[in-house]
Design an enzyme around this catalytic site. Sequence first.
Site, PDB file in Angstrom:
ATOM      1  N   HIS A  57       0.839  -1.154   0.065  1.00 36.20           N
ATOM      2  CA  HIS A  57      -0.019  -0.152  -0.168  1.00 36.20           C
ATOM      3  C   HIS A  57       0.785   1.269   0.089  1.00 36.20           C
ATOM      4  O   HIS A  57       0.622   2.097  -0.754  1.00 36.20           O
ATOM      5  CB  HIS A  57      -0.778  -0.090   1.278  1.00 36.20           C
ATOM      6  CG  HIS A  57      -1.811   1.012   1.194  1.00 36.20           C
ATOM      7  ND1 HIS A  57      -3.036   1.057   1.122  1.00 36.20           N
ATOM      8  CD2 HIS A  57      -1.426   2.424   1.712  1.00 36.20           C
ATOM      9  CE1 HIS A  57      -3.743   2.373   1.212  1.00 36.20           C
ATOM     10  NE2 HIS A  57      -2.828   3.233   1.604  1.00 36.20           N
ATOM     11  N   GLU A  58       1.782   1.328   1.025  1.00 36.58           N
ATOM     12  CA  GLU A  58       2.674   2.412   1.083  1.00 36.58           C
ATOM     13  C   GLU A  58       3.440   2.661  -0.212  1.00 36.58           C
ATOM     14  O   GLU A  58       3.752   3.795  -0.576  1.00 36.58           O
ATOM     15  CB  GLU A  58       3.598   2.355   2.300  1.00 36.58           C
ATOM     16  CG  GLU A  58       2.656   2.328   3.571  1.00 36.58           C
ATOM     17  CD  GLU A  58       1.655   3.649   3.931  1.00 36.58           C
ATOM     18  OE1 GLU A  58       1.761   4.724   3.044  1.00 36.58           O
ATOM     19  OE2 GLU A  58       0.640   3.424   4.467  1.00 36.58           O
ATOM     20  N   HIS A  96       1.733   4.277  -2.914  1.00 29.98           N
ATOM     21  CA  HIS A  96       1.796   5.953  -2.677  1.00 29.98           C
ATOM     22  C   HIS A  96       2.841   6.490  -3.081  1.00 29.98           C
ATOM     23  O   HIS A  96       3.189   7.586  -3.747  1.00 29.98           O
ATOM     24  CB  HIS A  96       1.527   6.225  -1.008  1.00 29.98           C
ATOM     25  CG  HIS A  96       0.343   6.135  -0.552  1.00 29.98           C
ATOM     26  ND1 HIS A  96      -0.748   6.816  -1.002  1.00 29.98           N
ATOM     27  CD2 HIS A  96      -0.413   5.487   0.488  1.00 29.98           C
ATOM     28  CE1 HIS A  96      -1.757   6.698  -0.208  1.00 29.98           C
ATOM     29  NE2 HIS A  96      -1.610   5.749   0.561  1.00 29.98           N
ATOM     30  N   GLU A 110      -4.740   7.537  -2.847  1.00 32.19           N
ATOM     31  CA  GLU A 110      -5.202   6.538  -2.409  1.00 32.19           C
ATOM     32  C   GLU A 110      -5.534   5.621  -3.625  1.00 32.19           C
ATOM     33  O   GLU A 110      -5.706   4.316  -3.418  1.00 32.19           O
ATOM     34  CB  GLU A 110      -6.450   6.923  -1.634  1.00 32.19           C
ATOM     35  CG  GLU A 110      -6.665   5.927  -0.593  1.00 32.19           C
ATOM     36  CD  GLU A 110      -5.780   5.668   0.438  1.00 32.19           C
ATOM     37  OE1 GLU A 110      -4.851   6.800   0.830  1.00 32.19           O
ATOM     38  OE2 GLU A 110      -5.644   4.823   1.120  1.00 32.19           O
TER      39      GLU A 110
HETATM   40 ZN    ZN Z   1      -3.156   5.344   2.051  1.00 32.83          ZN
END
Ligand code: ZN
Length: 500
Positions: free
Chosen positions: A265-266, A269, A295
């Site tokens: 997830h990170e 980003h 997101e």
């Molecule tokens: Zn996030």
Amino acid sequence: MSSALDRFKQHWARISVLDQANAVLSWDMETFMPEDGVHARSEQVALLTELGHRWLVSEETARCIEDAEKETAGCDYFSDEASMLRVARRAYEQKVKLPDTLVSRLARTTARANTIWINARKKADFSMFAPVLSEIIDINREQAELLGYDGHPYDALLDLHEPDLTTAETDRLFTELKQGLVPLVREITGSGTIPETGFLSQKFDTAGQERFGLRVLSDMGYDLRRGRQDRSAHPFTTSFTPYDVRITTRFDEDDLLSALFSTIHEAGHALYDQGLPVDLVNTPLCQPISLGVHESQSRLWENIVGRSRGFWKCYLPVLAEEFAGQLDGIGLETFYRAINRVTPGFIRVESDELTYNLHIFIRFEIEKELVSGTLGISDIPESWNTKYRDYLGILPPDDAQGCLQDIHWAHGAIGYFPTYTIGNILSAQLFQLAIQTVTSIPSDIEKGNFITLLGWLRNKVHRHGSRYTFSELVRSITGGKMRVGPYMAYLTEKFREIYT
Ligand code: ZN
């Protein structure tokens, strides 16, 4: 003599560099700073924040923007010059409406609210948090009046996190998604199928988790010469410039999946931030468009890629080798179903891909009513619990597992939650288009080759920085508006297949 545009750029670069320095201090606070450093650090961060705000709303900023606008009046709407001045003007005009007194009142109230929230959550007692939350809502309403809005006062707050999106449009998107999701969740949980997850209940060495995570990170294209991974209590990504984009994670030997998916997830980003236009560093264009677009990147990688069968076709053997003897006999199907198990729960951050959005609808609906004044602070627990029963079919046993679980309100962030679901909706639409255009993406993912997908995202999203607004970006990629359809179709197909 330098041009007006150059003078504007120089002025803006000073504001950007100050922000970057502030961000380094905040990153250090979450990662390496000794506990007692917090006293001096809060003052350092507060001073830089105040200075940054003052520089941004100064008369000099107004003059620099105005002079440069005159000088570049003939430029194309989407040219660098016109775009950076448009973004700068928007930031200036928004922030100049907020007086210093209100900014510092919100900062002081939220600093106090943080400790109160921690204690209230420990005691599972919302009434302890209610008075300070009431102040936070009041300040936010005041903020909404100062910022101005056309429809709902919530528009002004939403605009701070997701410019270009109105409450009415969010309502429309969320209602459509809710109408599809609530019955789908009911169907899945009532199907009688329960994926086997017993093999996940063992201890997984954290050094092994870290090695595996780093392998996935670098395969995804996260550049470790322009980034690093450290540990923090809550995983996050911070970006100073595209040359220095850092992520954090946390490891728990009892929970293999938590660190793994938060790392992916990170990294999603971080790939966005590393892909921002380096030739426009320190200008208003070298920044992401919005939280929702950010997101959409993290969730595309975490869920659509990271929780796919194709991804694990490549990585399950690697994981099994890292944890030799622990995953013997666990086939791809078993693993795939386990990581996609649907369990309606009370805690948003622990929820699965399918039920996640239901948690967001509840927070959005309550926030909207709090801001318009149709819901009183003391009515929050009852409203919260009723919605959990209606949407998820479960009743929170106490406030700690109910309306006290998130830190966002204590931080003063009202209007933030919807961006998570906006990101989810957009992620599916983007991925659908990516695989239509570059048909090899699914088979490339199966080989652990992410260059084609990352290349598409870089080209369509990352390299534009904040040149486009959210809807301009979506229009430039899809030719139309953001649609719920692709996301709902993706979820329905994926989870029906697992659960039948
Ligand atoms: Zn996030």
